[in-house]
Design a protein around this motif. Structure first.
Motif, short mmCIF file in Angstrom:
data_model
loop_
_atom_site.label_atom_id
_atom_site.label_comp_id
_atom_site.label_asym_id
_atom_site.label_seq_id
_atom_site.Cartn_x
_atom_site.Cartn_y
_atom_site.Cartn_z
N ARG A 287 0.86 -1.18 0.00
CA ARG A 287 0.00 0.00 0.00
C ARG A 287 0.90 1.24 0.00
NH1 ARG A 287 -5.47 -0.26 1.46
NH2 ARG A 287 -6.50 1.69 0.86
N ASN A 289 -0.05 4.43 -0.74
CA ASN A 289 -0.82 5.48 -0.07
C ASN A 289 -2.28 5.04 -0.09
OD1 ASN A 289 -1.97 6.38 -2.66
ND2 ASN A 289 0.07 7.26 -3.05
N PRO A 290 -3.20 5.81 0.52
CA PRO A 290 -4.60 5.35 0.58
C PRO A 290 -5.22 5.03 -0.77
CG PRO A 290 -4.25 7.15 2.11
CD PRO A 290 -2.99 7.03 1.32
N LYS A 291 -4.69 5.60 -1.86
CA LYS A 291 -5.32 5.41 -3.16
C LYS A 291 -4.53 4.53 -4.12
CE LYS A 291 -7.88 9.80 -3.24
NZ LYS A 291 -8.16 11.01 -4.04
#
Length: 853
Positions: A287, A289-291
């Motif tokens: 992951r 970043n969140p997106k």
């Protein structure tokens, strides 16, 4: 010493957790105890530590029911099988089974058993029941309306259903999976129960959905790959797992189960080029970043292997030479483990050895590839075949035909009782049933039940009826007028039931006949037509009989204020027969037609000719050869082709009489029309990556004359441009669709485009379309498309230059509903000038109603 409460607790809790699947209550993932013991402030008899093994016997003096339940004491006791005064063992199976029955009803959130007191050998118990809440209405937040309805239907979230933890978990998982498929892995689902004040047992359930951020794949990196580059692995193997790019046809969302499938395909890709020992050492999803996420895949390629000697054993039905030709791999080829297996069994094109045997009836034949010898980098392969005995059809049935008569279906079947089993004939029957238009193509299912002991097969064709009747609403604007069409088409009509009152539902149906009534109207134009088709008039091969009658009237006032009219009366009768050669996809058709053109002061749309009062008669015979294997769904073909060639001829009047046509007036010259017309078209369909389908092909037409002194007739000409909705509108003309241009704007010029004003005697057109299905549901089929087109018409063959074309490109959408036919629109750009302008045609919007291109 342990008291009675402890013994009872041990017994019941032991039962509860021993029977966890049926008895454990889960409340939002928290396990609740099913038995609570509240000590009473009185002395109770002692039970030794051995009491759990050696239970004591009591007489049930009373069972008190408490809690939130609508059931009475007598109902509960009858259900669990307890009676007052009966003896019970404490601990014992009687009480255990009673509690088990209550839990299995899935009606209670808590079932608690209390010992109230004991008096000698008497025992007083209290059963505390808490009923599950009852749903009044579900409310969703964060979910679109259409999907809310799907969730409600899928989980039966109707008023009155009991709200269990299991139900919540099912709804939660269904919602999470839905959004996971769309690239939202962090979806959260919260349930809020709002109890009604007047009845706390009834609740409104609020389901709050927070889908979170959509996660996309930022990059996919590979390590250890030398034979295949990163781009090759992403393109060939990771088709459902793509990194972000400018390619709008590839989604970059991360779907775990598709990612796992792609990892398997990656290994298969290596095996297909001979790297038999290739494997994935590790794969990591990070992951970023969140997106965004990043994927790292480490592979170990191994070394390439090559195919050595190939031998076949056990084959007697087919010679080794035939099997080698089907197998196609040669000694020295890379050892393609995936392709070899497909050539033995499982080829998408049905060009494998297994299908060869199946088409001869050997359904139970088995093929085993055996790596007989591995020397260094060479593998000798033995293909062992166990042929068995041929299988034949025992019972062939069909279900779901609640409208269509059995004989209509039976005559289309190529799988008859007693025939040898054939995989190809099953597939062909599927095509034929879909082509009828009476059943949903995507839900036609051959349910094959083989019996190896008797070498027979029972086959049931599972069908789902769909409406084949249509209300035709068609419209278009061109040539200065709007033309609208209203039609009724009954695609599964039954003439023999016309006079049976109870068969009108709303019209007699079921015999596979087609009846069509159409009316068209525009400014100064009316048309009425009737047609009827009987698809099978007899014989073992389908022979269709078709008839049609129509009448058209066109009147207008021209620029000079002169009133003109043209009336057309026509009739056609035709026969079409399915052939067996060159193959049984071909049809031969014959048609005999008559048209009467009655005109008064009518200006033809070419040259400067104006015809005074007169009549033209057109008697013509058409022979056509077609081959249509496009399917399996005729609305959205995914493979196959459709081709046709036809020749229309009239009697050569001018060659059979001694009249001097050079001195005749045009009205007299065209009293009996003479011509010949040749038309040909061919289109192919091919499924590309995923569900993307390519349609490519072209068409050609030529209108000729027998006698140069007569010249090309003013009727039956080709007009190019637009949607084709105005086809055969006024004077027997044929309008050929060409998106990106107005109707008939390319109506027949020379190569220099010198102010021609009439239709052409020759045309050609080429089309390339990419189609993608949005939904192929029973109620509606929707697909998007992008197209490239080019075509042109010419007044005379001497001007014909097949590649000097008017080009266009654009996008569109098609919606097919069985009740209304094909609807849609195209947005196309014409790159070239029309014959009326020196400027490019530019952007044009075309509405498609009632037809396909």
């Amino acid at each position: 010493m342990r008291n009675l409460y402890a013994a009872l607790f041990l017994t019941l809790s032991g039962l509860i957790f021993a029977q966890e699947d049926s008895l454990t209550v889960v409340r939002d993932s928290v396990v609740m105890d099913s038995v609570q013991l509240l000590p009473e402030p009185q002395a109770l008899p002692d039970i030794s530590e051995a009491g759990y093994v050696n239970p004591q016997t009591y007489m049930l003096a009373d069972l008190e029911i408490s809690g939130e339940t609508r059931f009475t004491k007598n109902q509960i006791m009858r259900f669990v099988g307890l009676r007052m005064g009966e003896t019970l063992e404490i601990p014992g199976t009687k009480i255990n089974n009673a509690l088990k029955k209550l839990w299995k009803q899935n009606l209670f959130s808590d079932v608690d058993l209390y010992v109230v007191k004991t008096e000698g050998d008497k025992i007083y118990l209290r059963l505390h029941l808490v009923g599950l809440p009852e749903l009044v209405e579900p409310t969703f937040t964060g979910v679109k309306k259409g999907k809310r309805e799907d969730f409600i239907k899928e989980h039966n979230l109707n008023p009155g259903i009991k709200i269990t933890s299991n139900l919540k978990n099912q709804v939660r998982n269904s919602i999470r999976n839905h959004f996971l498929e769309k690239g939202y892995p962090d979806t959260k689902v919260e349930f809020i129960e709002k109890r009604q004040e007047d009845d706390p047992s009834k609740v409104n359930l609020v389901i709050n959905v927070d889908r979170g951020e959509r996660v996309k794949i930022q990059r996919i990196d590979f390590e250890g790959n030398e034979e295949l580059r990163d781009g090759q692995l992403r393109r060939k193997a990771m088709k459902n797992t793509n990194k972000k790019s400018i390619n709008v046809f590839k989604t970059s969302k991360f779907i775990p189960h598709k990612y796992e499938e792609d990892l398997k395909k990656l290994v298969e890709e290596y095996k297909s080029i001979g790297f038999r020992d290739a494997k994935i050492v590790s794969d990591t999803v990070i992951r970023v970043n969140p997106k965004n996420i990043a994927i790292n895949i480490q592979v170990e390629e191994g070394r390439p292997y090559y195919l050595g000697e190939v031998s076949f054993t056990g084959n007697s039905v087919f010679s080794t030479e035939i099997l080698e030709r089907i197998f196609s791999y040669q000694e020295g080829d890379r050892y393609d483990a995936v392709g070899i297996q497909k050539k033995i069994s499982g080829s998408e094109k049905d060009d494998d050895i297994q299908t060869l045997y199946m088409d001869r009836g050997y359904l139970f034949a088995q093929m085993f590839p055996i790596e007989k010898n591995v020397k260094n980098d060479t593998i000798d392969l033995e293909i062992k075949i166990m042929e068995g005995e041929p299988a034949s059809y025992n019972r062939v049935t069909f279900s779901g035909n609640d409208v269509t008569y059995d004989h209509v279906i039976a005559r289309e079947l190529r799988t008859k009782p007693g025939d040898l089993f054939s995989k190809t004939e099953i597939k062909r029957t599927l095509y034929e049933l879909a082509a009828l238009g009476y059943f949903e193509p995507t839900q036609i299912n051959p349910d094959i039940q083989p019996d190896p002991e008797t070498n027979s097969v029972d086959l049931n064709w599972e069908l789902v009826h769909k409406s084949s009747s249509q209300v035709e609403l068609q419209g278009g604007y061109g040539a200065g007028t709007f033309l609208g069409t209203l039609g009724l088409t009954f695609g599964n009509f039954s003439v023999r039931n016309l006079f049976k009152k109870d068969a009108w539902k709303p019209v007699p149906m079921g015999d596979g006949q087609s009846l069509s009534l159409r009316a068209q109207a525009g400014r100064g134009y009316q048309n009425f037509s009737f047609s009827f088709t009987e698809p099978w008039i007899g014989g073992k091969r389908p022979t269709a009989l078709s008839t049609s009658v129509y009448y058209s009237r066109y009147s207008y006032r021209d620029y000079y204020g002169v009133d003109s009219r043209l009336n057309i009366l026509g009739a056609t009768i035709g026969l079409s027969k399915l052939l067996t050669w060159p193959d049984d996809w071909f049809r031969l058709s014959h048609a005999l037609s008559y048209q009467r053109y009655d005109f008064d002061n009518f200006a033809m749309t070419f040259g400067e000719n104006r015809y005074e009062e007169g009549v033209s008669n057109n008697i013509n015979y058409t022979i056509g050869l077609t081959r249509n294997s496009a399917g399996p769904d005729p609305i959205f073909p995914q493979n196959g082709s459709e081709m046709s060639v036809s020749l229309s001829v009239t009697p050569p009047y001018s060659l059979l009489n001694d009249k001097d046509y050079s001195t005749m007036s045009d009205v007299e010259k065209f009293k009996w029309l003479e011509y010949y017309k040749v038309k040909a078209r061919a289109y192919w369909y091919k499924e590309l990556a995923g569900k993307l389908v390519l349609k490519i092909g072209g068409e050609f037409g030529y209108l000729g004359t027998y006698n140069s002194k007569v010249g090309t007739i003013p009727f039956e000409r080709f007009y190019l441009g637009g949607t084709g909705l105005m086809g055969n509108r006024f004077d027997g003309r044929e309008i050929i669709p060409l998106r990106g241009y107005d109707d008939s704007t390319q109506s027949g010029g020379t190569s220099q485009d010198i102010t021609p004003t009439g239709g052409g005697s020759v045309y050609d057109k080429f089309t390339l379309e990419l189609r993608y299905p949005i939904t192929m549901g029973q109620q509606a089929k929707i697909f998007a498309l992008g197209f490239l087109e080019a075509g042109n018409t010419w007044l005379d063959t001497k001007d014909f230059k097949p590649f000097e074309l008017k080009r266009s490109a654009g996008v569109g959408v098609r919606i097919f509903m069985s009740a209304f036919g094909m609807l849609g629109f195209d947005f196309g750009y014409g790159f070239d000038n029309t014959i009326y302008s020196n400027e490019p045609s530019g952007w044009q919007t075309h509405f498609i109603i009632g037809q396909q291109f």
